[in-house]
Design a protein around this motif. Structure first.
Motif, short mmCIF file in Angstrom:
data_model
loop_
_atom_site.label_atom_id
_atom_site.label_comp_id
_atom_site.label_asym_id
_atom_site.label_seq_id
_atom_site.Cartn_x
_atom_site.Cartn_y
_atom_site.Cartn_z
N VAL A 1 50.14 65.13 99.46
CA VAL A 1 50.95 64.10 98.80
C VAL A 1 50.22 63.57 97.56
CG1 VAL A 1 52.08 61.86 99.08
CG2 VAL A 1 51.90 63.39 101.05
N CYS A 2 51.00 63.31 96.51
CA CYS A 2 50.47 62.65 95.32
C CYS A 2 51.26 61.35 95.10
CB CYS A 2 50.62 63.56 94.11
SG CYS A 2 50.06 62.80 92.57
N LEU A 3 50.54 60.26 94.97
CA LEU A 3 51.18 58.95 94.71
C LEU A 3 50.75 58.46 93.34
CD1 LEU A 3 52.50 56.17 95.37
CD2 LEU A 3 50.42 55.60 96.65
N ILE A 4 51.73 58.18 92.49
CA ILE A 4 51.43 57.59 91.18
C ILE A 4 52.12 56.23 91.12
CG2 ILE A 4 51.53 57.86 88.68
CD1 ILE A 4 51.61 60.85 89.01
N GLN A 5 51.32 55.18 91.03
CA GLN A 5 51.87 53.82 91.01
C GLN A 5 51.83 53.24 89.60
OE1 GLN A 5 49.56 51.47 93.87
NE2 GLN A 5 51.16 51.82 95.39
N LEU A 6 52.87 52.51 89.26
CA LEU A 6 52.87 51.66 88.05
C LEU A 6 52.96 50.20 88.50
CD1 LEU A 6 55.52 53.47 85.77
CD2 LEU A 6 53.02 53.70 85.67
N PHE A 7 52.32 49.33 87.74
CA PHE A 7 52.49 47.86 87.90
C PHE A 7 52.05 47.33 89.27
CE2 PHE A 7 56.49 49.35 85.57
CZ PHE A 7 55.89 49.35 84.33
N LYS A 8 51.09 47.99 89.91
CA LYS A 8 50.76 47.60 91.28
C LYS A 8 49.33 47.06 91.42
CE LYS A 8 54.52 48.67 93.66
NZ LYS A 8 55.29 47.69 94.42
N GLY A 9 48.64 46.82 90.32
CA GLY A 9 47.28 46.30 90.43
C GLY A 9 46.35 47.29 91.09
N GLU A 10 45.20 46.79 91.53
CA GLU A 10 44.13 47.69 91.98
C GLU A 10 44.03 47.67 93.50
OE1 GLU A 10 41.70 50.43 90.62
OE2 GLU A 10 41.70 48.79 89.15
N SER A 11 43.83 46.52 94.08
CA SER A 11 43.70 46.45 95.54
C SER A 11 44.39 45.18 96.03
CB SER A 11 42.23 46.47 95.96
OG SER A 11 41.56 45.38 95.36
N PHE A 12 45.47 44.84 95.34
CA PHE A 12 46.24 43.65 95.67
C PHE A 12 47.14 43.91 96.88
CE2 PHE A 12 50.16 41.07 94.77
CZ PHE A 12 49.58 39.82 94.88
N TYR A 13 47.75 45.07 96.88
CA TYR A 13 48.68 45.44 97.96
C TYR A 13 47.91 46.01 99.15
CZ TYR A 13 52.64 44.73 94.87
OH TYR A 13 53.57 44.16 94.05
N GLY A 14 48.22 45.50 100.35
CA GLY A 14 47.52 45.93 101.56
C GLY A 14 47.48 47.44 101.74
N GLU A 15 48.62 48.10 101.43
CA GLU A 15 48.71 49.54 101.69
C GLU A 15 47.69 50.34 100.86
OE1 GLU A 15 51.07 47.61 100.50
OE2 GLU A 15 52.30 48.54 98.92
N GLN A 16 47.32 49.80 99.67
CA GLN A 16 46.38 50.53 98.83
C GLN A 16 45.04 50.73 99.55
OE1 GLN A 16 46.71 47.74 95.55
NE2 GLN A 16 48.07 49.10 94.40
N LYS A 17 44.67 49.72 100.35
CA LYS A 17 43.37 49.79 101.04
C LYS A 17 43.34 50.86 102.13
CE LYS A 17 43.04 44.95 99.97
NZ LYS A 17 42.94 43.55 100.38
N ILE A 18 44.50 51.13 102.73
CA ILE A 18 44.59 52.18 103.75
C ILE A 18 44.75 53.54 103.07
CG2 ILE A 18 45.95 53.08 105.69
CD1 ILE A 18 44.85 50.48 106.57
N LEU A 19 45.62 53.60 102.06
CA LEU A 19 45.97 54.89 101.45
C LEU A 19 44.76 55.58 100.83
CD1 LEU A 19 49.40 53.93 99.79
CD2 LEU A 19 49.06 55.36 101.82
N VAL A 20 43.87 54.79 100.21
CA VAL A 20 42.72 55.42 99.54
C VAL A 20 41.80 56.11 100.54
CG1 VAL A 20 42.65 53.94 97.49
CG2 VAL A 20 41.41 53.22 99.55
N LYS A 21 41.92 55.75 101.82
CA LYS A 21 41.03 56.34 102.83
C LYS A 21 41.61 57.60 103.46
CE LYS A 21 39.50 51.78 104.37
NZ LYS A 21 39.73 50.87 105.48
N LEU A 22 42.89 57.89 103.21
CA LEU A 22 43.55 59.01 103.91
C LEU A 22 43.32 60.33 103.17
CD1 LEU A 22 46.93 57.28 104.88
CD2 LEU A 22 44.94 57.64 106.33
#
Lengths: 171, 171
Positions: A30-51
């Motif tokens: 999977v490839c995820l490209i986010q716009l306008f979502k900050g760096e580590s503001f959203y909870g899911e970002q903290k889990i996704l970077v580890k997968l």
């Protein structure tokens, strides 16, 4: 397939995140490209970077509607970089099973990226990957070429009762 | 808060899964109770069982509409067990930040669980946890007490073009 999550209700982003988890569970890439979502503001970002099996890119971390004093030129240039990244993906033989383009509907609505160019790129990408595009206000041309379109429609929202955005729920 | 994901469109379950990932990312404690979802059929189940801070229960793994030769009595009894689990959660001081009740709208619609009893339990649960209930056909009484209701509305679906359910997308 091209899949759109649009509408004024909740669930456009969280549904795409759930779809990523579903795909990763089957061992898909999977490839995820986010716009306008900050760096580590959203909870899911903290889990996704580890997968594993997930490549995660973030561009244009601030949207001018939300953050004051953001240079419009800078936002447009960062959205341009996101589009170049997408174009690269469409030109290489390497294949993701799923590509998620978060808030690209908003970038299209606000003319930060060119609609015709975007549609041309994701048409080509969708030949080899499923592509999910999220964000309110999906343009009609995109709806026309999409295979699956869901409107997340707000029936009732607690903001209207004065309840504030909650960590873990809205971000 | 009581949150409902309902409607005939895609994204009710995946949005709840995304919400779980968002909450876990902030270090919150989550409980997921699934109905009618099998054991390891859905990709997300394979990822969710590995995540910390998440307690995951599955009841009534087969719905009579989908799987032939399933005993209705067995389904009702398993839904009853799910409701007892929920009642236990509402009676203990232990607290989850988020409780996700997958496809409970369907169990209510099909009268597998009693509406008044369910509403009484989740009203008490929502005093200490956010509660998400998913599934098409949310009953009006539940909509009335919910704080946030989103209808996932199908605008366009590839089944109608004869495209089959895809692994990683629909399950």
């Amino acid at each position: 397939m091209i899949i759109l999550n649009t509408g004024n209700g909740k669930g456009k982003t969280t549904s795409a995140i759930g779809q990523i988890i579903r795909s990763l569970g089957h061992g898909f890439r999977v490839c995820l490209i986010q716009l306008f979502k900050g760096e580590s503001f959203y909870g899911e970002q903290k889990i996704l970077v580890k997968l594993g099996n997930l490549d995660f890119f973030s561009f244009a971390k601030e949207h001018p509607h939300c953050i004051k004093n953001v240079s419009l030129d800078k936002v447009v240039s960062q959205c341009r970089s996101a589009l170049e990244k997408l174009k690269d993906l469409s030109n290489v033989p390497e294949k993701y099973d799923l590509i998620v383009l978060e808030e690209f509907n908003v970038a299209l609505r606000d003319k930060f990226i060119d609609e015709d160019e975007f549609i041309d790129i994701i048409k080509r990408l969708s030949q080899k990957s499923n592509v999910i595009v999220t964000g309110r206000g999906a343009p009609q041309l995109l709806i026309d070429i999409a295979d699956l379109v869901t409107e997340m429609k707000e029936i009732k929202h607690p903001y209207k009762k004065g309840i504030q955005a909650q960590r873990g729920m809205e971000y």
